[in-house]
Scaffold this motif. Sequence first.
Motif, PDB file in Angstrom:
ATOM      1  N   LEU A 568       4.166 -47.103  36.995  1.00 21.21           N
ATOM      2  CA  LEU A 568       3.221 -47.905  37.765  1.00 21.21           C
ATOM      3  C   LEU A 568       3.323 -47.592  39.254  1.00 21.21           C
ATOM      4  N   GLY A 569       4.558 -47.335  39.708  1.00 22.14           N
ATOM      5  CA  GLY A 569       4.749 -46.983  41.117  1.00 22.14           C
ATOM      6  C   GLY A 569       4.050 -45.685  41.479  1.00 22.14           C
ATOM      7  N   ARG A 570       4.146 -44.696  40.568  1.00 23.49           N
ATOM      8  CA  ARG A 570       3.482 -43.409  40.833  1.00 23.49           C
ATOM      9  C   ARG A 570       1.959 -43.568  40.839  1.00 23.49           C
ATOM     10  N   LEU A 571       1.443 -44.371  39.890  1.00 26.32           N
ATOM     11  CA  LEU A 571      -0.001 -44.599  39.861  1.00 26.32           C
ATOM     12  C   LEU A 571      -0.471 -45.301  41.128  1.00 26.32           C
ATOM     13  N   ARG A 572       0.348 -46.250  41.566  1.00 22.45           N
ATOM     14  CA  ARG A 572      -0.015 -47.027  42.753  1.00 22.45           C
ATOM     15  C   ARG A 572      -0.095 -46.147  43.999  1.00 22.45           C
ATOM     16  N   GLU A 573       0.687 -45.061  44.033  1.00 19.34           N
ATOM     17  CA  GLU A 573       0.698 -44.165  45.185  1.00 19.34           C
ATOM     18  C   GLU A 573      -0.253 -42.982  45.024  1.00 19.34           C
ATOM     19  N   ASP A 574      -0.913 -42.906  43.866  1.00 17.95           N
ATOM     20  CA  ASP A 574      -1.817 -41.785  43.596  1.00 17.95           C
ATOM     21  C   ASP A 574      -3.115 -41.949  44.400  1.00 17.95           C
ATOM     22  N   ARG A 575      -3.289 -41.129  45.438  1.00 19.35           N
ATOM     23  CA  ARG A 575      -4.437 -41.250  46.339  1.00 19.35           C
ATOM     24  C   ARG A 575      -5.750 -40.824  45.677  1.00 19.35           C
ATOM     25  N   SER A 580      -9.687 -49.726  45.045  1.00 20.97           N
ATOM     26  CA  SER A 580      -9.790 -50.978  44.291  1.00 20.97           C
ATOM     27  C   SER A 580      -8.857 -50.971  43.075  1.00 20.97           C
ATOM     28  N   VAL A 581      -8.720 -49.791  42.432  1.00 23.87           N
ATOM     29  CA  VAL A 581      -7.827 -49.687  41.264  1.00 23.87           C
ATOM     30  C   VAL A 581      -6.380 -49.826  41.709  1.00 23.87           C
ATOM     31  N   ARG A 582      -6.005 -49.135  42.802  1.00 24.89           N
ATOM     32  CA  ARG A 582      -4.618 -49.196  43.267  1.00 24.89           C
ATOM     33  C   ARG A 582      -4.240 -50.600  43.732  1.00 24.89           C
ATOM     34  N   SER A 583      -5.203 -51.320  44.304  1.00 25.43           N
ATOM     35  CA  SER A 583      -4.904 -52.689  44.740  1.00 25.43           C
ATOM     36  C   SER A 583      -4.667 -53.613  43.545  1.00 25.43           C
ATOM     37  N   LYS A 584      -5.387 -53.363  42.446  1.00 26.28           N
ATOM     38  CA  LYS A 584      -5.173 -54.164  41.240  1.00 26.28           C
ATOM     39  C   LYS A 584      -3.825 -53.854  40.578  1.00 26.28           C
ATOM     40  N   LEU A 585      -3.318 -52.628  40.814  1.00 24.93           N
ATOM     41  CA  LEU A 585      -2.026 -52.249  40.237  1.00 24.93           C
ATOM     42  C   LEU A 585      -0.854 -52.917  40.955  1.00 24.93           C
ATOM     43  N   THR A 586      -1.075 -53.342  42.217  1.00 24.32           N
ATOM     44  CA  THR A 586       0.028 -53.884  43.019  1.00 24.32           C
ATOM     45  C   THR A 586       0.702 -55.102  42.373  1.00 24.32           C
ATOM     46  N   PRO A 587      -0.051 -56.161  41.966  1.00 26.48           N
ATOM     47  CA  PRO A 587       0.635 -57.298  41.341  1.00 26.48           C
ATOM     48  C   PRO A 587       1.290 -56.940  39.995  1.00 26.48           C
ATOM     49  N   ILE A 588       0.670 -56.005  39.247  1.00 29.24           N
ATOM     50  CA  ILE A 588       1.280 -55.585  37.975  1.00 29.24           C
ATOM     51  C   ILE A 588       2.595 -54.858  38.248  1.00 29.24           C
ATOM     52  N   TYR A 589       2.591 -54.001  39.277  1.00 30.03           N
ATOM     53  CA  TYR A 589       3.808 -53.285  39.678  1.00 30.03           C
ATOM     54  C   TYR A 589       4.916 -54.264  40.065  1.00 30.03           C
TER      55      TYR A 589
END
Length: 775
Positions: A568-575, A580-589
């Motif tokens: 999840l951390g790698r996905l969150r940093e994937d530019r 909008s997708v990366r922001s939704k990943l933040t609380p899941i991370y």
Amino acid sequence: MPQSLSFTVDTHVFRELGELLVGRDSTALLELIKNCYDADATHVVVTAADLADRARGRVVIRDNGCGMDEERFRLGFLRIASRFKEIDRRSDFYRRRVTGSKGIGRLAAHKLAMLMEVDSVRGNPGQTAKEAIKASIDWEKIESRTTLNELVDEITLESVKRTRPAPSGTTISLSKLRRPWDERERARFIAECRSFQPPSILTEALPSKLFGDQLLFGRPQLRDASSEDPGCSVDLEGDFSEGDNYWEVLLTHARWVVEIDCKSDKRTVKYAISPTLSTKKENPAATRREFSHPHPDPESGPFFQARILIRSRLIVDKLVRGWAHQTSGIRVYLEGFRVLPYGDRGDDWLSLDANTARRSWDKNPITESMVAGESGTAGDWQLFVLPNNSYTGAVFLTQDDAPTLRMLVNREGFVAEKGYDVLVDIVKRALDLATRTRAAARRENPSQKKGGDGPSARLSPTGADTPLSPATLPPRSEAIETAKSSLMEGLREARDALTKRNDLETTKIADRLVVTQKAAAEVIRAAESSEDSAAMSRVLSSLGTQMASFVHEINGMLGSATAVYQSLGRLREDRSLPTSVRSKLTPIYKDAGDLRRQIERQAAYMVEITSTDARRRRSRQPLGDRFDAATRLVAPAIDRRGIRLRNEIPKGLKSPPMFPAELTVVFSNLLTNAVKAAAEDGEILARGSSDGGRQTVVIENSGAAVDLGESERWFRPFESTTAEVDSALGQGMGLGLTITRDILEQYGATVRFVPPSVGFATAVEVQFHDVKDNQ
């Protein structure tokens, strides 16, 4: 041009809807009785005749309610899913919450018979009138037609002008039965009808001669109705006559009573468990206990009251015993009427029978060792969750206070969703608390260490009214019991023989035998205690083996959680991903990180207490470090509650040589209790001191105070104030302080409640004696 069309309805719609909306015959009759209640009836009489003969059979339902006029019959009775029912949700006279829905009363009549005749006088209850109607519905003729548009005279309605005023009310006669009823079917039907309304022993104030003071309420609220409403009684006559009534006799066989109240304060569930006066007389240690717990869903409910009677001994009278088997179970009532099938024989909505079967004492080493604690008798069956036939109880719901409970379309039970789960959770918690309360009373009563409540109280694990034969008694004390009987009998015979002689020497020997007899009794008691300890050691050994496997699984889960967290951390940093997708990943991370840390804490604790070094090598343990290890175990609960925790145990303070795991268990038990007591935004302080060879640790919390005068009771098994109970896992069973004291006493240490310091409510002191060196 397009044609204007309308639907046509096949006459078989009544059969299709009837089978769907009305499950069993007793449900159909109950729906007709509910119609009487909705019409403000205070008395309903159901009479049956010639049920074995389909052609001659007849069922008549007569009430003294408001009755119907032509408009009511047309708009209310003849219209399926009438809007009239949606508009007027309370009765005319007593303002009762209407129980009927979807207009299925006539479908209930369809299920029972092919011809329905109605005589009704419209007026307020207790008054008379001359205006009446007569109506009939011939289902047999209706079903001979193809569509409802073809009906001619299959349904009739006429106004009647009586020559003399008649009391208001309605009489429905059902004839041409759908099928004949044999004796077995009639008996089952009567048994179901008998429970349409709760018995008075559950709805009236508890008799003081049997129970003493009232518990949470005098009379539970059955219905949503005005205070002037006298209620509604139902009598069964003719072929439905129910025979003798043993409710009052059954009441005298109750040993305990449980009450639940989450109506008076909808944010809190209150529980009360009390022994009957007869139980209290036999066992003074049996005392009333009260608990409270936050409501699982304080916004939506359900909110209700309940009363449950518990039996735990054999009913000798066969007739009463048969009655008890038919009427036992915890049933559910909505607006005062039974909701089938809850509480039926074979229905296990609270999983009581399933739990009892899983805890078979001849196969379960844990339960076997607990039974072994009762001096070789049939023992402490109250320790286990009793089966359904040990309970007679009722849960009282009203529709306004149970909006999340939706009835199934066949009117038999609720939809299995959140509201139903909350209902089950609250009632099961009450029974778990009752189990613990009764177990505590048994353990405290020396007179019940042998023989339980007497021969009639020796119960099987599968039924409260099934006596245990000698062949089924647990084998754990056979050797001790045989030796004891032989030894004591021999000593008695020798003493008696010697006392018959008069010379001085034999008198001295007889006196010595009396002393020997007392000493033998002490040795036997010690042997029994030793055997109990050995049994528990076997249990702990078995649990240790299982724990090693569990630790392996925990470590596997930790690896998986870590991998998910990193991915999840790698996905969150994937530019390359949209913002909008990366922001939704933040609380899941973040949640995945919290999960990983929680599993990591638990894994570290498990590895620590199950490692070879932890189990094989004693050493003097830094008390502050062991307290920190226990803190990590309960850290999530501390964080959730916003509790402030301070560890001020001096660094140099050490225990005598102990296993690290033992101290961790001691501190985690004490910390768990402190966290529960401190509640939201509370405070916990751990402090320590040294006085020569005596090391002292005090754990204080800012929660509810403990009465020091009775504080010793909390070190007894099954004594606890918490309403969180899981008897299968031992959580909330009141064993934490008992285990803590047992561990410490092995090292000459003590644990007790002491006066707290300023700013705190409760303090527990652990004291290690004769610790020579803290370096």
